[in-house]
Design an enzyme around this catalytic site. Structure first.
Site, PDB file in Angstrom:
ATOM      1  CB  SER A 107       3.199  -6.496  -1.229  1.00  0.00           C
ATOM      2  OG  SER A 107       2.949  -7.869  -1.183  1.00  0.00           O
ATOM      3  CG  ASP A 243       0.867 -10.431  -3.661  1.00  0.00           C
ATOM      4  OD1 ASP A 243       1.193 -10.971  -4.734  1.00  0.00           O
ATOM      5  OD2 ASP A 243       1.700  -9.976  -2.863  1.00  0.00           O
ATOM      6  CG  ASP A 245       4.307  -7.591  -5.280  1.00  0.00           C
ATOM      7  OD1 ASP A 245       3.484  -8.255  -4.619  1.00  0.00           O
ATOM      8  OD2 ASP A 245       5.522  -7.566  -5.003  1.00  0.00           O
ATOM      9  CG  ASP A 247       5.705 -10.966  -3.801  1.00  0.00           C
ATOM     10  OD1 ASP A 247       4.484 -10.853  -3.548  1.00  0.00           O
ATOM     11  OD2 ASP A 247       6.590 -10.451  -3.094  1.00  0.00           O
TER      12      ASP A 247
END
Length: 486
Positions: A107, A243, A245, A247
């Site tokens: 993340s 960010d 990834d 999400d």
């Protein structure tokens, strides 16, 4: 020789965090990743013949994905490798296929760390699933040499793009000029495809092959300055990013000012006409004060807790969830004429972006004007990095036992303590209606501070001063300037 997964996890210092397991790349060995996957397959994914696997753009992610895929193959299952994809794209594809999934991502945390998130066919695993994985017996081969990654199946990305273009429709964003701060986001090409399909003109900025740890809840000072500098050079209606990834969204207005994620969540929920909103205790209290929703449910910080709150209120209308980092969860299908936006009960970055752009267009507003429709509450957040978890917990335990000391440490000039919330860390409300909240991060060795006030500068000052006092008195650490937005 077999052993409980929890013993191996503890020995390698790779535990589950707030959402998914996290650890140093050096600790996420092929052996550990293989074992975690084996434990997942024998418990949560025991009845599935295939598993979807994807990863983000961190340098270590393909290697970790290969170890996970090797475990899947050795268990006699099929691995559907979707390559570098946004985490919500993998989750959405898992739901469409009714298959479990694994995404390798850290993340927003620094690139020397990484992690793995596991999905059931119906969404994120919960805390009970985590315990089942840790209790599972694993037996890793003495010799482990993962094969090269297989060819990429692009179906997941295609389905994710179609989810938005099919619902919002061609031309929905025609005439808008959108800047993309691409950095190392795994969604940088996906976002361009979605925005261009909806008719927007897209300007690419800041693309790099070096991993950038964008934290949408504590935006770096250099990213604040960079967005405003870009706004002075380029004309755009909004600047968008995520960010690592993808999400969690990072949404900026036409001036290059980043919107706070919890304000984005309120506005997105209003656009979707949600009945019930589930959000962590750290989110802006404007969600209650705006009186737009039948019910607001507060939880601990982390998407598993938000999802648990959403499930507990299922059947009470349209349920949505969001976090202070901006990640938005859709708990049910939305019908609009002949069009359907299917549920996606995991953090997503694309839906809130499109919702705010469509909302501004419908109202004839600039993006900067949307937040002005909400009650005047400003939040700020920041962190002290490289703080061992036990140090943060000891500090908060000490403050909880002595509220007078806690008030003096957290907000000595905000009046008497009128509210105390220990749902997640220590959150104090003062007679000035100001709020300061301290909490150890669940994903990294960080102490986080959240503050809220009726004035933007005051919110930032509360947050900064609290961390500075802690830093000087007990930790000797340095902190960055906080970021505060309505």
């Amino acid at each position: 020789m077999s052993q409980p997964m929890r013993h191996l996890a503890a020995a390698q210092s790779v535990p589950f965090g707030t959402s998914g397991l996290r650890g140093l790349v050096t600790d996420l060995t092929d052996r550990v990743c293989y074992a975690y996957t084996q434990a997942f397959l024998s418990t949560v994914a025991a009845d599935s013949s295939s598993v979807v696997v994807g990863h983000d753009l961190r340098p270590s992610s393909p290697r970790i994905a290969a170890a996970c895929i090797q475990a899947i193959r050795d268990a006699g299952r099929d691995a559907v490798f979707v390559g570098a994809v946004p985490t919500p794209a993998l989750a959405y594809y898992c739901a469409l296929r009714h298959s479990p999934g694994i995404v390798v991502t850290g993340s927003h945390i620094p690139f020397d760390r990484n992690g793995i998130k596991f999905y059931r066919a119906d969404g994120e695993i919960d805390k009970a699933d985590e315990q089942a994985i840790l209790d599972a017996e694993v037996a890793v081969p003495d010799t482990l040499s993962p094969a090269a990654l297989p060819a990429v199946d692009t179906t997941a990305l295609d389905a994710y793009i179609a989810r938005y273009t099919g619902f919002f429709g061609q031309g929905a964003l025609a005439g808008l000029r959108i800047a993309l701060y691409e950095h190392s986001s795994v969604a940088r090409d996906v976002l361009r495809s979605v925005l261009e399909c909806l008719g927007a003109e897209v300007l690419s900025l800041g693309r790099t092959d070096t991993f950038v740890p964008i934290d949408t809840e504590a935006v770096r000072a250099e990213d604040v300055a960079q967005a405003r500098a870009w706004a002075n050079v380029h004309r755009f209606d909004a600047i968008l990013s995520t960010d690592g990834d993808a999400d969690r969204p990072l949404i900026g207005d036409e001036t290059g000012t980043w919107l706070r994620g919890d304000v984005v969540g309120i506005l997105c929920a209003q656009y979707l006409k949600a009945d019930v909103v589930v959000t962590p205790v750290s989110s802006n209290t404007a969600v209650e004060k705006c009186n737009s929703f039948r019910q607001v449910v507060r939880t601990r910080i982390g998407s598993p807790y938000v999802i648990g709150g959403m499930e507990a209120h299922r059947g009470t209308g349209l349920i949505v969830g969001y976090e202070a980092n901006g990640g938005f969860l859709l708990g049910g299908d939305i019908e609009s004429g002949s069009l359907t936006l299917k549920a996606l009960p995991t953090r997503d970055s694309v839906l809130p972006m499109l919702a705010l752009l469509a909302m501004a267009r419908d109202k004839g507003y600039r993006l900067s004007q949307l937040g002005q429709t909400l009650p005047r509450r400003f939040t700020a957040s920041n962190r002290i990095q490289n703080i061992p978890l036990n140090v943060s917990r000891t500090l908060i335990d000490t403050l909880e036992k002595d509220i007078e000391n806690a008030a003096a440490t957290m907000a000595p000039n905000s009046g008497d303590v009128t509210g105390r919330d220990t749902t997640d860390g220590l959150r104090l409300t003062f007679s000035s209606d100001e709020i300061v909240h301290l909490r150890p991060s669940g994903n990294a060795p960080e102490l986080r501070c959240y503050a809220e006030a009726d004035d933007e500068e005051r919110a930032g000052g509360l947050c900064n001063a609290c961390l500075q006092r802690i830093s000087e008195k007990t930790l000797g650490a340095q902190i960055d300037d906080p970021v505060a937005h309505h």
